[in-house]
Write a protein that holds these residues in place. Sequence first.
Motif, PDB file in Angstrom:
ATOM      1  N   GLN A 211       0.842  -1.209   0.000  1.00 43.73           N
ATOM      2  CA  GLN A 211       0.000   0.000   0.000  1.00 43.73           C
ATOM      3  C   GLN A 211       0.868   1.246   0.000  1.00 43.73           C
ATOM      4  OE1 GLN A 211      -2.452  -0.565   3.432  1.00 43.73           O
ATOM      5  NE2 GLN A 211      -4.038  -1.674   2.310  1.00 43.73           N
ATOM      6  N   ARG A 212       1.900   1.217   0.823  1.00 40.66           N
ATOM      7  CA  ARG A 212       2.762   2.398   0.938  1.00 40.66           C
ATOM      8  C   ARG A 212       3.500   2.646  -0.377  1.00 40.66           C
ATOM      9  NH1 ARG A 212       5.115   4.723   5.418  1.00 40.66           N
ATOM     10  NH2 ARG A 212       3.256   4.021   6.505  1.00 40.66           N
ATOM     11  N   ARG A 213       3.976   1.556  -0.986  1.00 37.76           N
ATOM     12  CA  ARG A 213       4.679   1.699  -2.279  1.00 37.76           C
ATOM     13  C   ARG A 213       3.738   2.285  -3.329  1.00 37.76           C
ATOM     14  NH1 ARG A 213       8.164  -3.220  -2.424  1.00 37.76           N
ATOM     15  NH2 ARG A 213      10.271  -2.445  -2.037  1.00 37.76           N
TER      16      ARG A 213
ATOM     17  N   GLU B 241       3.466   7.674  -0.946  1.00 37.61           N
ATOM     18  CA  GLU B 241       3.450   8.647   0.154  1.00 37.61           C
ATOM     19  C   GLU B 241       4.719   8.502   1.007  1.00 37.61           C
ATOM     20  OE1 GLU B 241       0.954   9.122   4.331  1.00 37.61           O
ATOM     21  OE2 GLU B 241       0.633   7.436   3.005  1.00 37.61           O
ATOM     22  N   ASP B 242       5.273   9.630   1.463  1.00 36.82           N
ATOM     23  CA  ASP B 242       6.355   9.560   2.437  1.00 36.82           C
ATOM     24  C   ASP B 242       5.776   9.976   3.786  1.00 36.82           C
ATOM     25  OD1 ASP B 242       8.485   9.752   4.085  1.00 36.82           O
ATOM     26  OD2 ASP B 242       9.751  10.905   2.734  1.00 36.82           O
TER      27      ASP B 242
ATOM     28  N   ILE C 282      11.918   2.113   2.803  1.00 36.64           N
ATOM     29  CA  ILE C 282      11.548   1.952   1.393  1.00 36.64           C
ATOM     30  C   ILE C 282      12.441   2.817   0.507  1.00 36.64           C
ATOM     31  CG2 ILE C 282       9.738   2.488  -0.309  1.00 36.64           C
ATOM     32  CD1 ILE C 282       7.673   1.480   1.700  1.00 36.64           C
ATOM     33  N   HIS C 283      12.756   4.023   1.004  1.00 36.05           N
ATOM     34  CA  HIS C 283      13.546   4.931   0.177  1.00 36.05           C
ATOM     35  C   HIS C 283      15.059   4.774   0.383  1.00 36.05           C
ATOM     36  CE1 HIS C 283       9.561   7.005   0.112  1.00 36.05           C
ATOM     37  NE2 HIS C 283       9.850   6.919  -1.155  1.00 36.05           N
ATOM     38  N   ALA C 284      15.461   3.961   1.374  1.00 37.49           N
ATOM     39  CA  ALA C 284      16.902   3.802   1.633  1.00 37.49           C
ATOM     40  C   ALA C 284      17.585   3.214   0.407  1.00 37.49           C
ATOM     41  CB  ALA C 284      17.111   2.868   2.832  1.00 37.49           C
TER      42      ALA C 284
ATOM     43  N   GLN D 156      10.824  -8.611   0.280  1.00 38.06           N
ATOM     44  CA  GLN D 156      11.237  -9.641   1.262  1.00 38.06           C
ATOM     45  C   GLN D 156      12.185  -9.051   2.319  1.00 38.06           C
ATOM     46  OE1 GLN D 156      11.227 -13.453   1.000  1.00 38.06           O
ATOM     47  NE2 GLN D 156      12.152 -13.298   3.025  1.00 38.06           N
ATOM     48  N   GLN D 157      13.155  -8.250   1.873  1.00 36.21           N
ATOM     49  CA  GLN D 157      14.089  -7.649   2.849  1.00 36.21           C
ATOM     50  C   GLN D 157      13.373  -6.668   3.762  1.00 36.21           C
ATOM     51  OE1 GLN D 157      16.958  -6.002   0.204  1.00 36.21           O
ATOM     52  NE2 GLN D 157      17.957  -7.959  -0.156  1.00 36.21           N
ATOM     53  N   LEU D 158      12.491  -5.857   3.141  1.00 35.14           N
ATOM     54  CA  LEU D 158      11.745  -4.885   3.952  1.00 35.14           C
ATOM     55  C   LEU D 158      10.943  -5.609   5.025  1.00 35.14           C
ATOM     56  CD1 LEU D 158      10.349  -2.423   1.292  1.00 35.14           C
ATOM     57  CD2 LEU D 158      11.760  -1.803   3.241  1.00 35.14           C
TER      58      LEU D 158
END
Length: 448
Positions: free
Chosen positions: A217-219, A223-224, A233-235, A246-248
């Motif tokens: 949903q966030r992707r 939205e930030d 997500i933005h790293a 998977q890593q997230l």
Amino acid sequence: MATSLAVQYPPGPEQGFFDGLRSQLRRNPLAFMSAVARDYGDVVCLRFFHLRTYLIFHPDHIEDVIVNSARKFIKGRVLRANRFLFGNGLLTSEGEFWLRQRRMMQPAFHRNRIANYASAMTDCTMQLMHSWRDGQQLDIHDAMMRLTLRVVGKTLFHADVERDAPEVGENLQTLLEFTMDFRRLLMTPSWLPTPLNLKAKRAVRDLTRIIDRIIEQRRDSGEDAGDLLSLLIHAQDEDGSHMTTQQLRDEALTLFLAGHETTASTLSWTWLLLSQNPRVEQKLHAELDSVLGGRTPTLDDLPRLPYTSNVITESMRLYPPAWAMARLAIEDHTLGDFPVPKGTGVSAITYVVHRDPRWYDNPEEFRPERWEGDLLKRIPRFAYFPFGYGPRQCIGNSFALMEANLVLATIAQHFRPTLVPGYPVVPLASITLRPRHGLQVQLQSRLR
Ligand code: HEM
């Protein structure tokens, strides 16, 4: 300086003597660790069939294993055997993969970033207290667990978690119960379809589903939200690549698990110690009343609350939530006079080191004042290490300290939680150190 004892299984000729020790290890690992350190010195060898583990109690040896020779060791057997709980998150991953993830996540835990979470921490605490009444009895450990879970949920996933909070909480609870029995964690392979293994795997599956949905949903929204998830997500890696879903998910689940129970236990033990030490409690109240005067604390207030901070420091000395830190040698090593062949376990026993009379006067006494002078400079670095040190040091260190101080300062201005007389307080030393039966307290309002 160091002596060694082999407590072994199957038993050797000294069976009767070691039988006593072995059953103590099962029944009360903290008492066992304290007794062998006192009787046998700074390095003690345990053997179980072919598995050999050194318990280490001297700060210099601990510094050697955790910092100076860190590249010769990986995380210990219990964490490795239960990797399905955390996936390949920061707590359990190793080598180049761990280093890449740690570099990407470190900025999210920078002091300036986490400063934004202070108000979420105090808001959640004020909400918790809304339902509290003078004279009410409650399990304060349960309350602290709910509170810190809410804080991690809010700061990690922003508002998203509200909807799923009960389900997330229930599944995390299942996983925490699963980690309660240290021996089972070590001895029962995670692939065996025992009822507990199956239950824990179901909980991981449910959590994974929820977390995946939140990430998607966030992707999609782009939205930030300014929370940890957005930061993750933005790293970006040095080559510009981002984390996979998977890593997230593995990192998010790890932070959920590692980030709430430890802080909750710190607060629970602090309430117990305050309730047992009215003189300390009075001094704490005096500082809070004079600096805050009933106001909800902010991050800027914390430097002006040194006694409050020393109360948390001292509480984590006596009851370090991470009471032991385990490693496994992946290369041959020598520890003082002792050979540590590849495959040997080494466990630094924080709980015992923190109560060692070589570093602390009257070590069993709860005395926050001991931190007022230059004690930290006088004792070895690894005489006090509730968050570890070196490359694998706790990434949530500042987050946890900020939360513990803010929650303590907020609640202690309004309520005195006093232990219900006769309530059995039994420390449970599993992966973390928590009160086995919770902590039943009676709330006394301070605003009468
Ligand atoms: C009072 C609270 C806490 C205590 C006492 C604590 C203690 C520790 C310790 C001792 C380690 C190192 C373990 C080792 O080297 O074997 C560790 C690692 C870790 N902690 Fe904490 N922790 C606390 C709170 C938190 C919080 C709030 C978070 C996240 C929000 C967190 C996330 C982590 C993670 C991800 C690691 C693994 C770091 C790595 O290996 O790179 N912890 N913690």
